[in-house]
Write an enzyme that holds these catalytic residues in place. Structure first.
Site, PDB file in Angstrom:
ATOM      1  CG  ASP A 298      32.522  37.247  37.023  1.00 12.12           C
ATOM      2  OD1 ASP A 298      33.225  38.260  36.857  1.00 12.12           O
ATOM      3  OD2 ASP A 298      31.447  37.248  37.647  1.00 12.12           O
TER       4      ASP A 298
ATOM      5  NE  ARG B 292      39.240  38.379  38.029  1.00  6.86           N
ATOM      6  CZ  ARG B 292      37.992  38.428  38.451  1.00  6.86           C
ATOM      7  NH1 ARG B 292      37.001  38.444  37.594  1.00  6.86           N
ATOM      8  NH2 ARG B 292      37.745  38.432  39.754  1.00  6.86           N
TER       9      ARG B 292
ATOM     10  NE  ARG C  32      34.707  35.581  39.576  1.00  9.69           N
ATOM     11  CZ  ARG C  32      33.780  34.920  40.276  1.00  9.69           C
ATOM     12  NH1 ARG C  32      33.913  33.634  40.513  1.00  9.69           N
ATOM     13  NH2 ARG C  32      32.730  35.554  40.745  1.00  9.69           N
TER      14      ARG C  32
ATOM     15  CB  SER D 215      25.243  38.402  40.599  1.00 13.65           C
ATOM     16  OG  SER D 215      26.499  38.511  40.037  1.00 13.65           O
TER      17      SER D 215
ATOM     18  N   GLY E  83      32.935  44.922  44.053  1.00 12.55           N
ATOM     19  CA  GLY E  83      32.503  45.944  43.096  1.00 12.55           C
ATOM     20  C   GLY E  83      30.989  45.988  42.994  1.00 12.55           C
TER      21      GLY E  83
ATOM     22  NE  ARG F 296      36.810  46.109  40.513  1.00 13.82           N
ATOM     23  CZ  ARG F 296      35.920  45.121  40.635  1.00 13.82           C
ATOM     24  NH1 ARG F 296      35.870  44.421  41.766  1.00 13.82           N
ATOM     25  NH2 ARG F 296      35.112  44.829  39.655  1.00 13.82           N
TER      26      ARG F 296
END
Ligand code: DC
Length: 665
Positions: free
Chosen positions: A322, A353, A395, A26, A96, A124
């Site tokens: 996350d 997810r 992830r 980030s 994203g 997305r």
């Protein structure tokens, strides 16, 4: 991101070592974008050189910034407030953050830019940024099918808005604030819950005030000439979300210890630590940054211990968004239920997810119930021999690898190339903390069979032949409980009384001389478990379900000690049914009676008939009990040793281990 690559991850005995994380994703994205607009040259150290962040670097370069990269150090010469039109569309890959934040900055430029990405990114939701940007007067066209990218953005003057965020999303918040820098007036975003604040921290660090009042965050706009950001040095902290994989892996594996240095500890990112503490994890944190650092940094040390289920919901959710698939992994390894609620946002991440996490846990045999906004995971054995498809989500791919590492058997993780989007050195780090046995592998060799079939002699010899494997006599554990009951005058036929006693016993396991031993309330019983009284007491003890459940758990926990050669009656059927290395040792009843008589005759004048009667009695009890009776495990190699010498039996097993053990690598 193309969905390719697969890898098999085998369990390892302990997770241990010291790691340094790659830069925070980030912060890397945000620092690159803001430095690209600043006056002068900024040096970003610890930059995350992942595919996603490199895409962001290419994008800002295409928009007029100067970019030079040397490993994880990036020098960016800013444009001084506004970008230059790029030639062609900017491809943000899988990110994203890259797309939504850049869209905010580009909304206020005097020209239009086209943004695109991979199939996942182009599926997305982008209406969540289109709506507030349009409210500011921006031109935003989504050319994807359903409110999705590709998008065209920019070319119209902006005015400030006050915008209550419908969903807690740091990306949407940042997008609006960044667009607000190009608006006339003060732009305010009101969050439903606090989300990560890296954009705010960086803006302040570069001389642009950001006002925070409770859940309201405001910036003053500078109009179309853009903000005056001060260039300088930016240290990107180690990525907490990457560290989280090792934190969870070590936390749920008793005996493990991992230290991760220089991790970003922004409280808006580290709610996972609070959750793990509630679950019983051993964590210690040492701050290493100065008190005035914009982003706190520190070292995290994790000691593995048994975990217990917890509930994660409410304000915690945005601060570990996350990490939620990892919370589910920890839940699978914990005792009891772990409940995740209020996390509907997970459905629009790099994959849905919630669905991918549920499918991942189901693949390894863990009970999990899907909810619209989360899931309930019931801790239980994580089986191997499974295949987990990441569906292109980095992830999920990394969580799959962690399940292979901490579970009871190897896991194939399919579609792992996506890991490069956020954590290019993941596999190197996995190797670094995986403490494995011989040939870098930990495995369990299960040897079952009836009494006097030669199991213990053979198992000891096999363990010795494998150098660093430990011999485990599972029968000794049942005998230890029988001994403890006799010592405490607990009736071995009273299942409730035995279960109560078991609850209070303090049983500890250790390795010595190539074998696993144990102590009960600090005493090693030694030969006291081989007396005639214990011989008689152990059969009723071993049929009590509470005893079997507890002993199976203890035996399973021993994988953290290293490679095991475990002998007993139910090792291949109930304790380690996933191990590919299962053997069933047998001999004719006459031969077994002869062997046992020979053994006993050394110090006892006992006749062969009596030995035969006792063996037949034990065979009957062992193979007829309700729970985990003695039977040939599916896939077990049967060895009839009636006419074989010990050496021959040992050689047969060692050869099979050397042949099939390779499949675990
Ligand atoms: O292998 P042994 O004779 O020391 O085992 C003692 C008792 O424990 C035996 O009667 C059966 C029981 N046992 C069991 O039920 N499951 C095992 N895995 C090992 C032993």
């Amino acid at each position: 991101m193309t969905a390719t690559g697969s890898i098999t991850v085998a369990p390892c005995s302990r997770i241990a070592g010291e790691l340094r994380m790659p830069g925070d994703k980030s912060v890397s994205h945000r620092a690159a974008m803001l430095a690209a607009l600043a006056n002068g040259s900024s040096t970003l150290s610890g930059f995350l050189a992942s595919e996603d962040c490199l895409n962001t670097l290419s994008a800002v370069e295409a928009l007029g910034a100067g970019v030079e990269r040397d490993g994880t150090t990036v020098t960016i010469t800013g444009t001084g407030g506004t970008f230059r039109p790029a030639e062609g569309a900017l491809d943000l890959g899988n990110s994203g953050t890259g797309m939504r934040l850049l869209a905010g900055l580009l909304a206020g430029q005097t020209f239009e830019t086209e943004l695109t990405g991979d199939a996942s990114l182009c599926s997305r939701p982008m209406r969540r940024i289109q709506e507030p940007l349009e409210a500011m007067g921006a031109h935003v066209t989504l050319t994807g099918d359903t409110g999705t990218a590709p998008m065209r953005v920019g070319g119209a003057p902006l005015h400030a808005i006050s915008y209550p965020l419908p969903v807690a999303s740091a990306q949407v918040k940042s997008c609006i604030l960044l667009a607000g820098l190009y608006a006339e007036g003060t732009t305010t975003v009101i969050e439903p819950r606090p989300t990560r604040d890296h954009t705010e921290q960086l803006l302040r660090g570069m001389g642009v005030p950001v006002n925070v009042d409770g859940l309201s965050v405001s910036v003053d706009g500078c109009g179309s000439q853009g903000p005056q950001l001060t260039a300088g040095s930016i240290t990107v902290p180690g990525d907490f979300s990457s560290a989280a994989f090792w934190i969870v892996a070590a936390a749920c594996r008793p005996g493990s210890q991992v230290t991760i240095r220089n991790v970003g500890l922004n409280p808006r990112r580290t709610a996972l630590l609070d959750v793990l503490k509630r679950m019983g994890a051993g964590l210690s944190i040492t701050p290493t940054s100065g008190a005035d650092a914009a982003e706190p940094i520190g070292d995290i040390t994790v000691d593995g211990s048994p975990l217990y289920g917890t509930t994660v919901e409410g304000d915690e959710i945005p601060n570990l968004i996350d990490e939620l698939p990892l919370v589910a992994v920890a839940g699978a390894m914990a005792e009891g239920a772990t409940v995740i609620r209020g996390a509907g946002e997970l459905r629009v991440k790099e994959s849905d997810r919630i669905a991918t996490t549920v499918a991942m846990l189901q693949a390894v045999g863990v009970q999990v119930e899907e909810a619209p906004d989360g899931m309930t995971v019931t801790g239980g054995p994580v089986s191997g021999g499974a295949s987990i498809d990441s569906r292109g989500d980095h992830r999920i791919a990394m969580c799959g690898a962690i399940l292979g590492l901490v579970g009871r058997g190897p896991v194939d993780v399919v579609n792992v190339d996506c890991i490069a989007t956020s954590y290019p050195s993941f596999w190197e780090d996995l190797d670094r903390v995986s403490c494995r046995g011989k040939d870098n592998v930990t495995f369990v060799i299960a040897i079952d069979g009836p009494a006097a079939s030669g199991k213990s002699t053979v198992a000891k010899r096999v363990a010795a032949a494998l150098d660093d494997a430990f011999y485990v006599d599972s029968g000794a554990v049942y005998r230890g409980i029988a001994w403890a009951a006799l010592e405490r005058r607990v009736d071995v036929h009273d299942a409730d009384a035995v279960a109560r006693m078991l609850d209070e016993l303090d049983v500890g396991f250790f390795t010595r001389d190539g074998a696993v031993g144990f102590g009960i309330d600090g005493v090693e019983p030694g030969m006291a478990i081989r007396t005639p009284a214990v011989n008689n007491a152990v059969s009723p003890i071993a049929v009590i379900p509470a005893v079997r459940v507890q002993v199976v758990k203890w035996l399973q926990g021993m994988v953290s000690l290293g490679t095991l050669v475990m002998e007993g009656r139910d090792i291949g059927t109930a304790v380690f049914p996933e191990t590919p290395l299962k053997f069933y040792l047998d001999a004719s009843p006459e031969e077994r009676v002869r062997r046992r008589h020979r053994e006993m005759a050394a110090d006892n004048a006992i006749d062969e008939e009596e030995v035969g009667a006792s063996l037949r009695r034990r065979d009957k009890i062992d193979s007829s009990r309700k729970m985990d009776p003695l039977q040939v495990a599916s896939g077990a190699v049967r060895i009839d040793s009636t006419a074989m010498g010990i050496d021959q039996v040992v050689d047969t097993i060692v050869a099979a281990v050397e042949r099939d053990g390779g499949a675990w690598r």
